[in-house]
Write an enzyme that holds these catalytic residues in place. Structure first.
Site, short mmCIF file in Angstrom:
data_model
loop_
_atom_site.label_atom_id
_atom_site.label_comp_id
_atom_site.label_asym_id
_atom_site.label_seq_id
_atom_site.Cartn_x
_atom_site.Cartn_y
_atom_site.Cartn_z
N HIS A 61 0.84 -1.21 0.00
CA HIS A 61 0.00 0.00 0.00
C HIS A 61 0.88 1.26 0.00
CE1 HIS A 61 -3.06 -2.59 2.37
NE2 HIS A 61 -3.60 -2.38 1.19
N LYS A 98 -18.03 -5.87 8.80
CA LYS A 98 -16.82 -6.70 8.89
C LYS A 98 -15.88 -6.14 9.95
CE LYS A 98 -13.22 -8.55 5.92
NZ LYS A 98 -12.54 -8.29 4.65
N ARG A 108 -1.76 -5.91 -8.45
CA ARG A 108 -0.70 -6.86 -8.10
C ARG A 108 -0.49 -7.91 -9.19
NH1 ARG A 108 -3.36 -8.10 -2.39
NH2 ARG A 108 -5.09 -8.04 -3.85
N SER A 163 -3.05 -7.53 3.17
CA SER A 163 -3.20 -7.38 4.62
C SER A 163 -3.63 -8.70 5.25
CB SER A 163 -4.24 -6.31 4.94
OG SER A 163 -3.85 -5.07 4.41
#
Ligand code: PNS
Length: 169
Positions: A27, A51, A100, A137
């Site tokens: 990030h 969440k 990515r 993460s």
């Protein structure tokens, strides 16, 4: 047009949105690169009430503020609701996202097209630094939870916060 209004409209703004639970070196690489391309970069931390994360929103924001402190044009804010509304309220015409791998592309393309259709906001994709192309993460949290070394994947401040949080259980 002359005066502050016209100068203001020339400020190039972008947003780097995400959950950042917690921020990783991947990030940070994208944010740093965006900060070199734009006059002002907003890091927008999504509030997702359905969440529960490992870190509270305020903790995520504080960590991001610490690790982006050297970038004077980066500011960090929470948001809930639509990202396009966050952009509209702050006159931000561009969303910057890291890609990515090809697997990221399908969903990112859908979101980019949806967001563009909603308000005309553009999405700019930045290829992730290959050093971090596998990084997320979630993986950082999983590896750290089992005692694996993630010190090369997150900033030192995040590593410390992770270790503290995981030690609490
Ligand atoms: O780090 P993440 O969880 O991959 O980030 C996803 C995020 C926050 C960028 C995305 O879920 C988002 O933009 N959410 C805000 C709600 C929204 O605008 N939804 C419509 C997307 S087309």
């Amino acid at each position: 047009m002359t005066g502050p209004e016209s100068e203001g409209s020339q400020v190039r703004r972008a947003v780097c949105p995400g959950s950042f639970d917690p921020i990783t070196n991947g990030h940070l690489d994208i944010i740093a690169r965006a900060s070199r391309l734009y006059d002002e970069v907003y890091v927008a931390v999504m509030i997702n009430k359905s969440k529960k994360g490992l870190f509270e929103i305020e903790e995520r924001i504080e960590l991001i503020r610490q690790v982006t402190a050297e970038y004077a044009n980066v500011r960090v804010e929470a948001f809930h609701g639509l990202l396009v509304d966050f952009c509209k309220q702050r006159d931000i015409p561009a969303i910057v996202k890291g890609l990515r791998a090809v697997s990221d592309f399908d969903y990112e393309l859908q979101m980019a097209q949806m967001n563009n259709g909603l308000t005309g906001v553009e999405t700019l994709f930045v290829p992730t630094n290959p050093t971090y192309s596998f990084l997320s993460s979630s993986l950082v949290k999983e590896v750290a939870a089992w005692g694996g070394d993630v010190s090369h994947l997150v900033p030192a401040e995040v590593l410390e916060a992770l270790n503290k949080r995981l030690a609490k259980g």
